[in-house]
Structures are given as structure tokens and as C-alpha cells.
Design an enzyme around this catalytic site. Sequence first.
Site, PDB file in Angstrom:
ATOM      1  CE  LYS A 140     -11.041   6.027  13.002  1.00 56.60           C
ATOM      2  NZ  LYS A 140     -11.064   7.471  12.826  1.00 56.60           N
ATOM      3  CG  ASP A 195     -13.446   6.184  10.389  1.00 59.76           C
ATOM      4  OD1 ASP A 195     -12.552   5.380   9.747  1.00 59.76           O
ATOM      5  OD2 ASP A 195     -13.317   7.177  10.821  1.00 59.76           O
ATOM      6  N   GLY A 254       0.861  -1.226   0.096  1.00 60.90           N
ATOM      7  CA  GLY A 254       0.062  -0.001   0.012  1.00 60.90           C
ATOM      8  C   GLY A 254       0.823   1.213  -0.132  1.00 60.90           C
ATOM      9  CG  LEU A 255       3.856   1.756  -1.915  1.00 59.76           C
ATOM     10  CD1 LEU A 255       4.691   1.625  -3.232  1.00 59.76           C
ATOM     11  CD2 LEU A 255       4.579   2.220  -0.883  1.00 59.76           C
ATOM     12  N   GLY A 256      -0.212   4.516  -0.625  1.00 57.94           N
ATOM     13  CA  GLY A 256      -0.819   5.852  -0.770  1.00 57.94           C
ATOM     14  C   GLY A 256      -0.095   6.780  -0.006  1.00 57.94           C
ATOM     15  N   GLY A 257      -1.060   7.782   0.515  1.00 59.70           N
ATOM     16  CA  GLY A 257      -0.036   8.941   1.352  1.00 59.70           C
ATOM     17  C   GLY A 257       0.625   8.165   2.848  1.00 59.70           C
ATOM     18  CB  VAL A 258      -0.802   6.211   5.150  1.00 62.53           C
ATOM     19  CG1 VAL A 258      -0.372   5.296   6.440  1.00 62.53           C
ATOM     20  CG2 VAL A 258      -1.872   7.272   5.740  1.00 62.53           C
ATOM     21  N   GLY A 259       1.199   5.127   3.215  1.00 60.83           N
ATOM     22  CA  GLY A 259       2.161   4.125   2.831  1.00 60.83           C
ATOM     23  C   GLY A 259       3.417   4.842   2.560  1.00 60.83           C
ATOM     24  CD  GLU A 265     -11.962   8.496   2.277  1.00 65.21           C
ATOM     25  OE1 GLU A 265     -11.730   8.224   1.284  1.00 65.21           O
ATOM     26  OE2 GLU A 265     -11.352   8.346   3.441  1.00 65.21           O
TER      27      GLU A 265
END
Length: 388
Positions: free
Chosen positions: A231, A227, A15-20, A216
Site C-alpha cells: 500500500k 501488505d 475472481g469470485l471470492g468473498g469480495v468478488g 490470512e
Amino acid sequence: MPAQSPKKTPVALIGLGGVGIAIMRQLLAPPLASKFRLVMVANSKQYLYHAQPSAADFDVAKVTDDLKRGGEPVDLPAMVGALSTHPEGPAILIDSTASDAIPALYPTILQMNIHVVTPNKKGFSGDLTLAKNIIDASYPTPGRGSLVYGESTVGAGLPILSTLRDLLETGDEIKKIEGVFSGTLSYIFNEFSKVEGGDVAFSEVVKIAKEKGYTEPDPRDDLSGTDVARKLTILARLCSTQTPSLPYTLLPKGYASVPTSSLVPDVLASCASKEEYLERLAEGDEAMSKLREEARREGKVVRYVGVIDAETGKVEAKLEKYAFDHPFATALQGSDNIVSFHTKRYSPRPLIIQGAGAGADVTAMGVTSDCLKVHERLRLKAWASAGF
């Protein structure tokens, strides 16, 4: 016997989105680079694997270019197999996706002596069977040595799960957990319903939040409350270990079992697309304005909260009113999260955790701090085996 430098723990990042990307940057920079060796990265289409990578192999810019030019096609069984036989193992797999498919494999991955660290909520907040299988396949289940951590599934980098775990494992009794768990909804209601007043339309705040990148692409994904419900499911299931009124079976369908108030008004429920929804968003303003005015007459503001009431066994995601001097009214800024733990020890004043509840860097920190917990456990195990 002289102390030996602990070997680096191999890590795979999916997973290489913003967090990744933020996770990768943290792993490759000091001080984490001295503890972890990134050996595999993957986006949704290709992956790169270097069992013994050079310093240049996983440079962020080079990885991005290499994947654009094409790596190996994503093949989860093959990727997991390679990781399980890595010569420096056991390894850590970081699932930084929003995938359903990867969490479904967590039990298998854990049984292959691979540790799992993830900000992905889906494995822990969905169907009861999968969540239970994940726990059963991991330490401290007898005979299982693999670890699974998901601190950043609730509150990004805030220490919410670790705090709750500490409270439970030291014998405290949970009475109530209450909080603003969504950074998006925190921002929206911090702007819409203020102690000092204001008459901004709800639709305008939602549009601004979208423009700022807080929502989103389809704001209904945030306004549905899903969401928050996910949680709450994660927290409630953790409570179940020490809280009889919140049994593990309380939410058999996970987040889908949580009573959840949607902020998408009935008049807009039939919108066929996000474009239509955004165009007609103002049609729901009247009801929200009435709620704000009603709260103001009572000396209160409106917030979207998640509540776990251990005394009644109820778990809910809903709109609630709070007095002007309540921390949920006065302490929040921007997209902050805030969570209060009402316990036997922390009573009548609750334990409160507050801070940035969204953002790539803080979420990545939650992930990499979990990786440190795994690394420390492996280091202690290696030292014990060496006779220290």
C-alpha cells in the site's frame, strides 16, 4: 435534441471470492443494475460469458451452480478478446483476484480499449516496469483512452487514493503520509496495546484474530508487513507525480524495496509450517511485552504503521509509539484503518481519513464506485459525440 438514456456498460468480473461475490451482488442490484451489464464471470478454473445476458443468467446462486457444473476453461486471451469485441463496448474488466498473472496483462488489456478496475495490489506495487507500463497504457497518456482505477487497493472502500490525487492535482504539497493501513494489524495492536492498559499476550491476540477471520490462513502473511509495504508503494508512486523527493524510481522493486519490520520474531523465522508457527507463537511474547511496557512508561501505545516522509524521501513500514491522546491511540476500533495527510494546506492539523479498512462489502463498494467513474466518463463521451 432530447436526452437519450445512456446504454449499460458491459462488465467482466474475474475472481469470485468473498469480495468478488459482494461486487457481483452490488452490480446486479439497484441502482447499479441500471448502469452496468454483467456479461462475464470467472473463478480460477472456469468462466461464463453471455454477450446479451438475460436477467437470470447472472443470478449469484445460478452462477455459482453453473461454474460448479463447469463453464469454459479459463483462457485469459480468449476472455479478453471476447470482451474487446463486445457490441456494447468499451467494457470494464474487474480483477478481483490475488493473481500475479492478470495484472501482468493489464497493459495489453488497456491497449485493447478495455477499462480495468481492481482491488488487486500486485500490478501497482510490484516491479517498476510493470507499474509504469500500466500507467503508460492508460488515460491520460496521449493517445490512450482506457482507464484504470484501483481505489480499493489501499483502504478497501475508504477514499484514500482519490483524496491523495485531489490534493496533488490541486497543487497541495505532501509533507508526510502516515497511517495504520492493515485491518489485521490494526485489530491486533488495538487489543494488545491499549490506552487503559492490559497484559494480554501477543500470541493470544493473534490467535483470536485468526479465529475471527481477520488474518490470512497463515498469520505470518499479515505479520510480515508485506501488505502495508504494498500500500505504501502505491501511495508513494502516486505522490511521485508532484513530489520530487519521491521519484517514481524510488522503489524499483516495489514493496520489496520498502524497509519493512516483520512481526515474526527471529526465534520463529525457521518454522516450516503455519501449524508449527501457531504452536510456538508464545515464544515471541516476551519481546512484544517489553515493547508494550516501554511504550506505556512513556505514556504511549504501540501501533504498526506505514510512513511516507516527503521531506526525507523515506518510505517505511514499522512499529511506532504514539501518545495516549494521539488519534492512532484513541480513534481506532476493531480493524479500522486510519490515514493522516500532512500537507502544506493541512498543517499543523492533518487531514484524517478513518473507517473500516477491510471487509467484503466495503471493498466491493470501492470497486463499484470506480466502475461508476468509468461509466460517467463513457456517458459524457457518448453525449459529446451525439452533439450535446
